[in-house]
Design a protein around this motif. Structure first.
Motif, PDB file in Angstrom:
ATOM      1  N   ILE A  83      -3.977   8.104  -5.641  1.00  0.00           N
ATOM      2  CA  ILE A  83      -4.313   7.034  -4.702  1.00  0.00           C
ATOM      3  C   ILE A  83      -3.973   7.459  -3.276  1.00  0.00           C
ATOM      4  N   VAL A 101      -6.620   7.473  -0.265  1.00  0.00           N
ATOM      5  CA  VAL A 101      -6.514   6.448   0.764  1.00  0.00           C
ATOM      6  C   VAL A 101      -6.044   7.006   2.107  1.00  0.00           C
ATOM      7  N   TYR A 102      -5.163   7.998   2.068  1.00  0.00           N
ATOM      8  CA  TYR A 102      -4.566   8.522   3.307  1.00  0.00           C
ATOM      9  C   TYR A 102      -5.628   8.979   4.321  1.00  0.00           C
ATOM     10  N   MET A 133       0.847   4.093  -2.873  1.00  0.00           N
ATOM     11  CA  MET A 133       0.525   5.475  -2.505  1.00  0.00           C
ATOM     12  C   MET A 133       1.677   6.413  -2.833  1.00  0.00           C
ATOM     13  N   LEU A 154       0.833  -1.209   0.000  1.00  0.00           N
ATOM     14  CA  LEU A 154       0.000   0.000   0.000  1.00  0.00           C
ATOM     15  C   LEU A 154       0.866   1.256   0.000  1.00  0.00           C
TER      16      LEU A 154
END
Length: 238
Positions: free
Chosen positions: A65, A69-70, A59, A55
């Motif tokens: 992304i 996602v963060y 990222m 991941l």
């Protein structure tokens, strides 16, 4: 000291000698339940590390992304573990599966955040130099980013190791048949607080042992870092 001076009743907080006696007396049971908790924690930690590394790499390579996602990772850490565990038990049953999933959820975040921080602090001049020399993304990752981010990775791993055992025990509190968390609840319900504190001591010792193992692996994985540290100390000494 408080127990010996009668500041606290012994049935609430046992003395250290009573805890040690319970630890010795109940050692076979503690070892049996420790194996279950240890297996759950290590499986969950291993899966969590793999997910976190993949991941973090995605990222770091794809800013969109990362932006998506963060925030989700940060929000996931605001949900108490004791609130997630019962849901996982309802969904996955009382076997090892919900414990492993909870360990994965608690161990991914520290490693991802530390790795991203490490990637952002690598030597940008070295990155630009490799690009000018025609290096591809894998070459930059292999020769600059991963070695530069290793200290950050091990910092996150130490945190995740402690989270792994705590998460496994918390999941066992809320549903299970074996493990240190289940055994602790049994002793608590039986008002056997000396045995309960013995379980706490075993959990702490296991966590400290594995944190030390991570530090040992870190030492052998980055010999150049420790060699530079020794040189800097030698220069300061002179």
């Amino acid at each position: 000291m408080g127990v010996r001076l009668a500041w606290l009743p012994p049935f609430i907080i046992p003395s250290p000698t009573e805890v040690i006696a319970a630890l010795v007396r109940d050692w076979p049971n503690l070892m049996h339940h420790s194996q279950v908790t240890l297996m759950q924690a290590l499986i969950g930690l291993g899966i969590g590390v793999m997910i976190a590394v993949v991941l973090a790499l995605i990222m770091d390579s794809l800013p969109l992304i990362r932006q998506a996602v963060y925030p989700l990772l940060v929000v996931s850490q605001t949900i108490p573990t004791v609130a997630i565990a019962p849901i996982l038990v309802l969904w996955l049953g009382y076997d090892m599966a919900p414990k492993i999933v909870l360990v994965v959820l608690t161990t991914v975040f520290p490693i991802v955040i530390n790795l991203l921080n490490g990637f952002s602090h690598v030597d940008q001049d070295a990155v630009q130099l490799l690009k000018l020399m025609g290096a591809n993304t894998w070459d930059i990752l292999k020769h600059v980013k991963l070695p530069g981010a290793l200290p950050y990775f091990f910092s996150g791993l130490r945190v995740s190791v402690s989270y792994a055992f705590v998460g496994s025990v918390v999941a066992e509190w809320l549903g299970g048949f074996e493990g240190l968390g289940v055994y602790m609840i049994q002793k608590k319900n039986a008002f056997s607080y000396d045995h309960m504190f013995a379980v706490i001591a075993v959990i702490s010792l296991i966590s400290l042992l594995f944190i030390w193992l991570v530090s040992l692996i870190e030492h052998f994985s980055m010999p150049w870092l420790h060699r530079d540290t020794k040189r800097s100390h030698a220069k300061k000494g002179t």
